[in-house]
Design an enzyme around this catalytic site. Structure first.
Site, short mmCIF file in Angstrom:
data_model
loop_
_atom_site.label_atom_id
_atom_site.label_comp_id
_atom_site.label_asym_id
_atom_site.label_seq_id
_atom_site.Cartn_x
_atom_site.Cartn_y
_atom_site.Cartn_z
N ARG A 61 0.82 -1.22 0.00
CA ARG A 61 0.00 0.00 0.00
C ARG A 61 0.85 1.26 0.00
O ARG A 61 0.46 2.27 -0.60
CB ARG A 61 -0.95 -0.01 1.20
CG ARG A 61 -2.06 -1.02 0.97
CD ARG A 61 -2.98 -1.10 2.15
NE ARG A 61 -4.15 -1.88 1.80
CZ ARG A 61 -4.85 -2.58 2.67
NH1 ARG A 61 -4.51 -2.60 3.94
NH2 ARG A 61 -5.90 -3.26 2.28
N LYS A 66 -19.26 -18.06 -0.86
CA LYS A 66 -20.73 -17.97 -0.78
C LYS A 66 -21.36 -17.20 -1.93
O LYS A 66 -20.79 -16.23 -2.43
CB LYS A 66 -21.12 -17.26 0.52
CG LYS A 66 -20.83 -18.07 1.73
CD LYS A 66 -21.15 -17.25 2.96
CE LYS A 66 -20.96 -18.06 4.22
NZ LYS A 66 -21.13 -17.22 5.40
N GLY A 97 -9.34 -9.44 -2.49
CA GLY A 97 -8.46 -10.20 -1.59
C GLY A 97 -7.93 -11.53 -2.08
O GLY A 97 -6.78 -11.63 -2.54
N GLY A 104 -13.42 -4.37 -0.82
CA GLY A 104 -14.82 -3.92 -0.82
C GLY A 104 -15.10 -2.84 -1.85
O GLY A 104 -16.14 -2.85 -2.51
#
Ligand code: AMP
Length: 418
Positions: free
Chosen positions: A36, A219, A375, A398
């Site tokens: 980062r 999921k 991720g 996200g």
């Protein structure tokens, strides 16, 4: 006109730059992965090279509005200084840094302490539950103090640059609210943000066909928004990983101990119907490598994904599935990959994800634009050493997923005014 970092004249100006320096630290406060920091360097260096002064701001961890030494950005000052090749001064209270900011000369750098030591950064009232009758009042008061906090930060600088894609989906003081205190000519996206926004644009609005999206992970429920948005755009949609078993069961299959969302069976059938109606080639894993327990050293069995014996669970895509995935990726001109095709953390169950990574790399060699994000799929391509064989690896988890869902990111909208 939308101001860009290349157009802006930074000479003699102070720029306050929101970066994402939420880097992982070990127990001694040593940075374990500086991706980062490296990601923000082009923007920071450009401003310094152009004769500007820098005020760097970021969050780290989740201190929840309280000062907590564990999350102090003072721990990374030396690393940032080394990366930038210049001294970095530190402001131990981000809301009381006016004097230090005023004293900055061109080429100098000041880093503010963790923004999230103030609850105003996130703008959520602390110590009061949503059910409390006084909550709405508390929220209103917090929004007002969030504006004051953002105004204070804005007062340090002549211009605002947002280069923190990882938090672009949050409407926080430093990521969005602050932009209200700069006019359009004095706020802009940093290089990293521009690249991320362009990558999403390539996937959503600048599609070269055929377009293959690969969605994996555990999921269906967490990916449904994206699957539905992509359904209107892709030619091939590969759904793999743990999701396979919700689809297999919905179609009457037996999935043994595999991960399965029993309350999403109707949703799975609906996705199959939507794909049919929209002419999307939906590719589901027809066979699986199963384990007799959730462990790397589990005994293995290859069987149809809808005929898994009791006592076994699907942990990876089988050989037939891998071939079908590769076929849907071959010849694609736009590729999006989010989520592994199996429990890739176990070395004995990486085959499906590896087959996808190889097919994506090959298609990229042949001219496809490939975006890997979110991720685990990034960890996957890194694990297989293929990071430099894809077009773009997103830094946003996200934020990327919300952007692909078609949501407007507050961090981008605050600058571009969308
Ligand atoms: P997500 O965060 O939803 O993208 O899910 C990523 C996780 O899904 C990874 O940690 C994988 O280990 C897990 N995963 C992939 N395939 C399976 C599977 N067949 N059974 C259980 N977990 C899986």
């Amino acid at each position: 006109m939308i101001m860009t970092i290349d157009n802006y004249k930074f000479a003699g100006k102070k720029a306050i730059v929101r970066v994402d320096f939420n880097v992982p630290l070990d127990e001694n406060g040593v940075i374990t992965d500086d991706t980062r920091i490296r990601g923000a360097l082009p923007t920071l260096q450009h401003i310094l090279n152009e004769g500007g002064a820098l005020i760097i701001m970021s969050h780290m961890g989740k201190p929840k509005g309280k000062v907590n030494a564990k999350f102090s950005l003072s721990q990374i000052v030396d690393a940032v200084s080394k990366a930038l090749g210049t001294k970095v001064m530190f402001a131990p209270d981000c809301a009381k840094a006016k004097e230090q900011a005023d004293a900055l000369k061109p080429g100098e750098v000041l880093m503010l302490e963790n923004l999230r030591f103030y609850a105003e950064e996130e703008g959520k009232p602390v110590g009061i539950e949503k059910e409390d009758p006084a909550y709405d009042e508390a929220k209103k008061a917090m929004k007002a103090s969030q504006k004051e906090f953002a105004k204070t930060l804005a007062s340090y600088a002549d211009c605002y640059v947002n280069d923190a894609f990882g938090t672009a989906h949050r409407k926080h003081a430093s990521t969005a609210v602050i932009a209200d205190y700069f006019d359009a000519d004095n706020k802009m996206l940093g290089y990293l943000m521009e690249k991320e926004v362009q990558a999403v644009e390539n996937i959503l609005n600048n599609i070269k066909r055929p377009f293959t999206a690969i969605m994996g992970g555990s999921k269906v429920s967490t990916k449904i928004g994206i699957i539905e948005n992509l359904m209107n755009k892709v030619d091939n949609l590969i759904l793999c990983g743990g999701m396979t078993y919700t689809f297999a069961k919905a179609q009457g299959g037996h999935v043994g101990n595999s991960i399965c969302e029993d309350d999403k069976l109707d949703l799975a059938l609906d996705i199959i119907a939507q794909a049919k109606a929209k002419g999307v080639n939906l590719v589901l894993g027809t066979d699986s490598v199963c384990g007799d327990k959730f462990a790397n050293d589990a005994k293995q069995l290859v069987c149809p994904s809808g005929a898994i014996p009791d006592g076994w669970e699907g942990l990876d895509a089988g050989p037939e599935s891998r071939k079908a995935f590769a076929k849907a990726i071959e010849g694609a001109k736009t590729i999006l990959w989010n989520g592994p095709a199996g429990v890739f953390e176990f070395d004995n169950f990486t085959g499906g994800s590896k087959a996808i990574a190889e097919a994506v790399a090959k298609a990229t060699d042949e001219g496809a634009y490939s975006l890997i994000g979110g991720g685990d799929s990034v960890a996957c391509v890194n694990k297989f050493g293929m990071a430099d064989r894809v077009s773009y690896i997103s830094t946003g988890g996200g934020a990327l997923l919300e952007a692909i869902e078609g949501k407007v990111l507050p961090g981008v909208a605050a600058i571009k005014g969308e």
